[in-house]
Scaffold this motif. Sequence first.
Motif, PDB file in Angstrom:
ATOM      1  N   THR A  54       0.847  -1.194   0.000  1.00  0.00           N
ATOM      2  CA  THR A  54       0.000   0.000   0.000  1.00  0.00           C
ATOM      3  C   THR A  54       0.882   1.243   0.000  1.00  0.00           C
ATOM      4  O   THR A  54       2.078   1.168   0.318  1.00  0.00           O
ATOM      5  CB  THR A  54      -0.921   0.039   1.235  1.00  0.00           C
ATOM      6  OG1 THR A  54      -0.135   0.370   2.391  1.00  0.00           O
ATOM      7  CG2 THR A  54      -1.602  -1.307   1.449  1.00  0.00           C
ATOM      8  N   PRO A  55       0.329   2.404  -0.314  1.00  0.00           N
ATOM      9  CA  PRO A  55       1.134   3.636  -0.300  1.00  0.00           C
ATOM     10  C   PRO A  55       1.740   3.928   1.072  1.00  0.00           C
ATOM     11  O   PRO A  55       2.766   4.616   1.161  1.00  0.00           O
ATOM     12  CB  PRO A  55       0.125   4.711  -0.688  1.00  0.00           C
ATOM     13  CG  PRO A  55      -0.909   3.985  -1.504  1.00  0.00           C
ATOM     14  CD  PRO A  55      -1.022   2.628  -0.875  1.00  0.00           C
ATOM     15  N   ALA A  56       1.137   3.415   2.132  1.00  0.00           N
ATOM     16  CA  ALA A  56       1.651   3.686   3.476  1.00  0.00           C
ATOM     17  C   ALA A  56       3.054   3.127   3.671  1.00  0.00           C
ATOM     18  O   ALA A  56       3.829   3.628   4.491  1.00  0.00           O
ATOM     19  CB  ALA A  56       0.706   3.103   4.526  1.00  0.00           C
ATOM     20  N   SER A  59       6.302   5.377   3.496  1.00  0.00           N
ATOM     21  CA  SER A  59       6.686   6.288   4.581  1.00  0.00           C
ATOM     22  C   SER A  59       7.507   5.601   5.662  1.00  0.00           C
ATOM     23  O   SER A  59       7.999   6.265   6.580  1.00  0.00           O
ATOM     24  CB  SER A  59       5.431   6.898   5.210  1.00  0.00           C
ATOM     25  OG  SER A  59       4.627   5.887   5.807  1.00  0.00           O
ATOM     26  N   LEU A  60       7.666   4.284   5.569  1.00  0.00           N
ATOM     27  CA  LEU A  60       8.405   3.559   6.597  1.00  0.00           C
ATOM     28  C   LEU A  60       9.899   3.563   6.305  1.00  0.00           C
ATOM     29  O   LEU A  60      10.327   3.610   5.145  1.00  0.00           O
ATOM     30  CB  LEU A  60       7.900   2.120   6.701  1.00  0.00           C
ATOM     31  CG  LEU A  60       6.460   1.939   7.176  1.00  0.00           C
ATOM     32  CD1 LEU A  60       6.121   0.465   7.271  1.00  0.00           C
ATOM     33  CD2 LEU A  60       6.225   2.621   8.510  1.00  0.00           C
ATOM     34  N   ASP A  61      10.682   3.485   7.379  1.00  0.00           N
ATOM     35  CA  ASP A  61      12.125   3.461   7.265  1.00  0.00           C
ATOM     36  C   ASP A  61      12.569   2.171   6.579  1.00  0.00           C
ATOM     37  O   ASP A  61      12.276   1.081   7.075  1.00  0.00           O
ATOM     38  CB  ASP A  61      12.730   3.560   8.672  1.00  0.00           C
ATOM     39  CG  ASP A  61      14.242   3.586   8.660  1.00  0.00           C
ATOM     40  OD1 ASP A  61      14.834   3.576   7.571  1.00  0.00           O
ATOM     41  OD2 ASP A  61      14.837   3.610   9.750  1.00  0.00           O
ATOM     42  N   PRO A  62      13.275   2.256   5.442  1.00  0.00           N
ATOM     43  CA  PRO A  62      13.740   1.036   4.769  1.00  0.00           C
ATOM     44  C   PRO A  62      14.587   0.155   5.672  1.00  0.00           C
ATOM     45  O   PRO A  62      14.527  -1.075   5.575  1.00  0.00           O
ATOM     46  CB  PRO A  62      14.553   1.575   3.589  1.00  0.00           C
ATOM     47  CG  PRO A  62      13.978   2.930   3.316  1.00  0.00           C
ATOM     48  CD  PRO A  62      13.610   3.461   4.671  1.00  0.00           C
ATOM     49  N   ALA A  63      15.376   0.779   6.559  1.00  0.00           N
ATOM     50  CA  ALA A  63      16.209   0.000   7.475  1.00  0.00           C
ATOM     51  C   ALA A  63      15.345  -0.835   8.409  1.00  0.00           C
ATOM     52  O   ALA A  63      15.678  -1.981   8.733  1.00  0.00           O
ATOM     53  CB  ALA A  63      17.129   0.915   8.277  1.00  0.00           C
TER      54      ALA A  63
END
Length: 391
Positions: A54-56, A59-63
């Motif tokens: 999803t588009p959400a 916004s999350l940290d790839p790490a």
Amino acid sequence: MEVPQMTVLDQQPGAAGPGPAHHVPPPWQPGARAPRTDPAPLLPDPAPVRVLGTPAAASLDPALLRDLYRRLVAGRRYNQQATTLTKQGRLAVYPASTGQEACQVAAAAVLREDDWLFPSYRDTLAVVSRGVDPLEVLTLLRGDAHSGWDPIRWRTAPLSTPLATQAPHAVGLAHAARLRGDSAAALVLVGDGGTSEGDFHEALNFAAVLNAPVVFLVQNNGYAISVPLAKQSAAPSLAHKAVGYGMAGRLVDGNDAAAVHTVLAEAVEHARSGRGPVLVEAVTYRLDPHTNADDAGRYRSEPEVAAWREHDPVLLMERHLRGAGLLDDDAVREAADAAEQLAARMREEFHAEPELDPMSLFTHVYAEPTPQLREQAAQLAAELDAEAAAR
């Protein structure tokens, strides 16, 4: 003769005989919380929250996502190796969390070092993810010692075999921490079967009344051993149970590690900040049998299991990371190699027979041993001495 039926209003103090009452309740006492009249803010999400795909997710940290993936891969291998150890007789029993790894690793990942984790017997992976050595985590299931690790050091309670009995303990600890000014929060892990136990409901009521900083994570894997959820609860979701106790409910896809991490992180912060406890239901599935002693084929079909394998938490995360360009073959291989090293260490350590001290049975039972405990310890010591002298 027909007996007139009294309404609830008729029975209110101040009502003058039959008919509508005009009783006005007294004002709330100073410091008391007024009851919530609008349950809407407490209602759970209309559908399980999902993040991956999803588009959400952007916004999350790839790490963070890569770390969750590594934890999932290691967790899957941990479950496989522990199950094998059981088949070899190295463990007495093992309740695998295969298929539920997203709930387990996310639960450990959202906690601060000073927070507390209260696991059930199936949550060994969550305890390993918390940092406890796998050999210590499996000690109880091997039958070697009381719990296998120092609960104070790891801020993690022992595995709870009786369903939901750890839930009231978590509430008591969290309330005590709040009273002394400690900012720690407590996270309780329980299965859907545990929600049918009285301890669970008492804990929720206790937590809401005290406004304790506790989060209850229900891993709804569809079955309480062989009893399907439909025979346990008629509620729209287990998360809806929160409303009746005056706390917020959340509903999340339990196989989406990113979603579980997001929802749990929000819930823990909500509870820690004094806004009240939270009940989170994670919809997941137990791919393996209940334990090594269970024949899951007697109560569920292979097509059902196959459908859930397509929603495997490890595969979901890997597909997302590859699609987002955050994971390549080298990273996949590195995660698999690290997981295999963990499995190899488990095999090596469990191959050695444990050196046990029978007298340790009497330690950590009471802060001050009772007369009966001292008597039992003396009796065992005499028997051990006699056995040693006879050799």
